[in-house]
Design a protein around this motif. Structure first.
Motif, short mmCIF file in Angstrom:
data_model
loop_
_atom_site.label_atom_id
_atom_site.label_comp_id
_atom_site.label_asym_id
_atom_site.label_seq_id
_atom_site.Cartn_x
_atom_site.Cartn_y
_atom_site.Cartn_z
N PHE A 278 34.94 -3.10 47.13
CA PHE A 278 34.87 -1.64 47.06
C PHE A 278 33.60 -1.13 47.74
N ALA A 279 33.11 -1.90 48.69
CA ALA A 279 31.84 -1.56 49.33
C ALA A 279 32.02 -0.78 50.61
N ASP A 280 33.21 -0.27 50.86
CA ASP A 280 33.42 0.55 52.04
C ASP A 280 32.88 1.95 51.81
N ARG A 281 32.89 2.77 52.83
CA ARG A 281 32.28 4.10 52.74
C ARG A 281 33.04 5.03 51.80
N GLY A 282 34.27 4.66 51.46
CA GLY A 282 35.03 5.51 50.55
C GLY A 282 34.85 5.14 49.09
N PHE A 283 33.86 4.28 48.82
CA PHE A 283 33.63 3.85 47.44
C PHE A 283 33.38 5.08 46.55
N MET A 284 34.15 5.20 45.47
CA MET A 284 34.07 6.38 44.63
C MET A 284 33.22 6.10 43.39
N ARG A 450 22.87 5.63 55.72
CA ARG A 450 21.84 6.51 55.16
C ARG A 450 22.35 7.31 53.98
N GLU A 451 23.57 7.81 54.06
CA GLU A 451 24.05 8.74 53.04
C GLU A 451 24.80 8.06 51.90
N GLU A 452 25.75 7.15 52.22
CA GLU A 452 26.62 6.58 51.20
C GLU A 452 25.90 5.49 50.39
N GLU A 453 26.45 5.25 49.19
CA GLU A 453 25.95 4.18 48.33
C GLU A 453 27.00 3.08 48.25
N SER A 454 26.55 1.85 48.11
CA SER A 454 27.48 0.73 47.96
C SER A 454 26.73 -0.48 47.44
#
Length: 571
Positions: A278-284, A450-454
């Motif tokens: 679940f480490a893609d940029r769409g991780f919710m 820079r922006e997303e978390e994972s």
């Protein structure tokens, strides 16, 4: 060595302790990046030497008033004088008396000991000897060095490389640095060092152990000047994912000496690898707690199991898929990643939901199940229960481990990178390996955006902020540093820039470069990079030699014949 006088300090322009202008006389030659030395004398101080680098050069006609006067000057109809000037940024003053040099002072090219003083090479020492790590060649052909202590974790750590894909030669320079670290003799415990090198595009890195048939004599001489052997890497393990329909490594150009890697189901659960799916940029964010909860549940489920298949006993027979089998004690045997996904779907959405749901709403459980189910196509060949796992282990065996990611889907790439970095860092934290580990990872903007978390970004931040104290050094690369988490880039003591896009060069992330270097980054040729390190106040433009190891199949076989290629692939 006889000094070469190149000009004098100009008196019609202001001189300061930090910079001055030089007039070049006659047939003298002064270029960008040339290093110079000036001597001055003051009655109260004595002799003062100024060392500096040329950062601006210009020529002009003195005596012209209008643009069209140039035509008249060329025809000899008006008198003009050609002026050739250069600006010098001071890098060092000995002794540190910050007074300006006198106009008219002679200017010499810095060579030998004076060049070493200009670039602080004399300070690159510790109690055990020199810490000068070969990093390329200066314009004058002299070796350029990095202070090893800013790379190996003693005073600093990590390297960040930026540049346009296919032009900046980021991977080529990273492998050159690895060659220097392992074989220059400067890294004292080089024999204990390990390298994890991710191959993210093509299959170029799968020939590191083969001599390059296109290596020229000029390149060999460059390696000799740098004190490096012009040879391929000596100890390399090659690992690639298996094909989706079997166990053979999924490569086209090389099969000999390559092993397929995968994790078995028990390893997947025991090592807590679920989050990296679940480490893609769409991780919710709302799935985060559920993922953490399930990761711990799977870890407990697999505790004490040997694998490769995973045994469960709380899946009623009436709800089982037909293909699921049982062991001798009647426990359900999960033999594929697809089986594990169906088991989790039963535990989360089945009629007997228990504490697996972590009290999450049905919508969250269904969203998790959908995303997990969609990952089967991407990672089922990487996580399996039909044979013991063989994940890459860069801390064992050969010194350099090349792990291929090129043909994997983005989700599978994230899974492999996250799983390996997590395991490696945790083992180093536990003190299970004492040698240094160098990680080479391109496309950092994908793994630490820079922006997303994972979860992968968390691991990379740990490495960037605490890795050097544990001997884990990241050599990261990306096209655009502006898209990478600031703390990952900011913790890199060594910055390297290849050819940049014009818009990227104006980003704040490159403000450490003087304007002239940012402008030059737009036209850098392959094989040239701008190098910045803490001890030297100005960046260095260096060239690194053509790889002595093959970077593609054609460079391995000099005749490049189809028959030779066929024999290689058939072993």
């Amino acid at each position: 060595m006889e000094r070469e006088r190149i000009g004098v300090v100009l008196g019609n322009r202001e001189t300061t302790p930090l910079g001055f202008w030089v007039g070049v006389k006659g047939e003298g030659l002064l270029r960008l990046d040339d290093l110079v030395v000036v001597e001055a004398f003051h009655p109260k101080v004595g002799r003062v030497r100024y060392f500096g680098m040329v950062d601006h050069v210009a020529k002009a006609h003195e005596g012209e008033a209008y643009d069209t006067d140039t035509f008249l000057a060329v025809e000899g109809r008006i008198p003009v004088s050609l002026v050739y000037v250069a600006h010098v940024s001071v890098t060092r003053i000995l002794p540190e008396e910050f007074l300006p040099p006198d106009p008219g002072s002679p200017v010499y090219l810095a060579q030998g000991e004076e060049l070493e003083l200009a670039l602080y090479y004399d300070a690159m020492r510790n109690q055990k000897g020199s810490t000068k790590l070969p990093a390329g060649l200066l314009r004058n052909g002299e070796a350029a060095y990095l202070n090893l202590e800013f790379l190996n974790g003693v005073k600093g750590g990590h390297v960040n490389i930026s540049g346009i894909s296919g032009v900046a030669a980021k991977t080529s320079y990273a492998t050159f640095l690895i060659k220097s670290l392992l074989e220059s003799g400067v890294l004292e415990d080089a024999h204990q060092a390990k390298v994890l090198l991710f191959n993210v595009k093509g299959e170029d890195l799968f020939f590191l152990d083969k001599p390059n048939a296109r290596l020229t004599e000029e390149a060999r001489r460059a390696y000799e000047r740098l004190g490096l052997p012009a040879t391929p890497f000596r100890s390399v393990a090659f690992l690639a994912p298996p094909r989706k329909n079997g166990y053979v490594p999924d490569l086209e150009t090389r099969l000999e000496g390559v092993k397929a890697y995968h994790w078995d189901l028990v390893q997947f659960c025991q090592r807590g690898l679920l989050p990296f799916l679940f480490a893609d940029r769409g991780f919710m964010t709302n799935l985060g707690l559920l993922v953490q909860h399930l990761t711990e549940k799977l870890r407990r489920l697999a505790e004490g199991q040997k694998g490769p298949h995973l045994l469960v006993e709380d899946w009623p027979r009436e709800d089982l898929p037909e293909e699921v089998s049982f062991d001798s004690l009647g426990k359900v045997r999960l033999k594929s990643f697809s089986d594990l996904v169906r088991y989790l779907e039963y535990k989360l959405l089945g009629p007997e939901k228990g504490d697996w749901t972590a009290l999450q709403a049905k919508g969250t459980l269904e969203a998790f199940a959908r995303r997990l189910r969609s990952s089967v196509e991407n990672v089922a060949h990487l996580v399996r229960g039909d044979r013991p796992g063989n994940p890459p282990d860069p801390l064992k065996g050969e010194q350099v481990h090349v792990v291929d990611l090129a043909k994997l889907s983005p989700q599978a790439q994230m899974f492999v990178v996250g799983s390996l970095l997590k395991d490696l860092f945790e083992r180093k934290e536990r003190g299970q390996y004492r040698g240094r580990v160098f990680i080479v990872l391109d496309e950092l903007n994908k793994y630490a955006p820079r922006e997303e978390e994972s979860p992968i970004k968390d691991v990379l931040l740990d490495i960037a902020e605490r890795g050097r104290s544990l001997g884990v050094i990241l050599i990261g690369a990306q096209q655009t540093a502006s898209e990478v988490e600031r703390r990952v880039v900011g913790n890199a003591a060594i910055r390297v820039v290849g050819r940049l896009d014009a818009a990227e060069a104006e980003r704040p992330e490159y403000r450490y470069l003087p304007a002239s270097f940012r402008q030059r980054a737009l036209i850098l040729p392959q094989g040239a990079v701008i190098l910045h390190q803490p001890e030297i106040p100005v960046p260095l433009l260096v060239r690194f030699p053509f790889p002595a190891w093959a970077t593609k199949r054609e460079e391995v076989l000099e005749d490049n014949s189809a028959e030779a290629l066929r024999r290689e692939l058939l072993g």
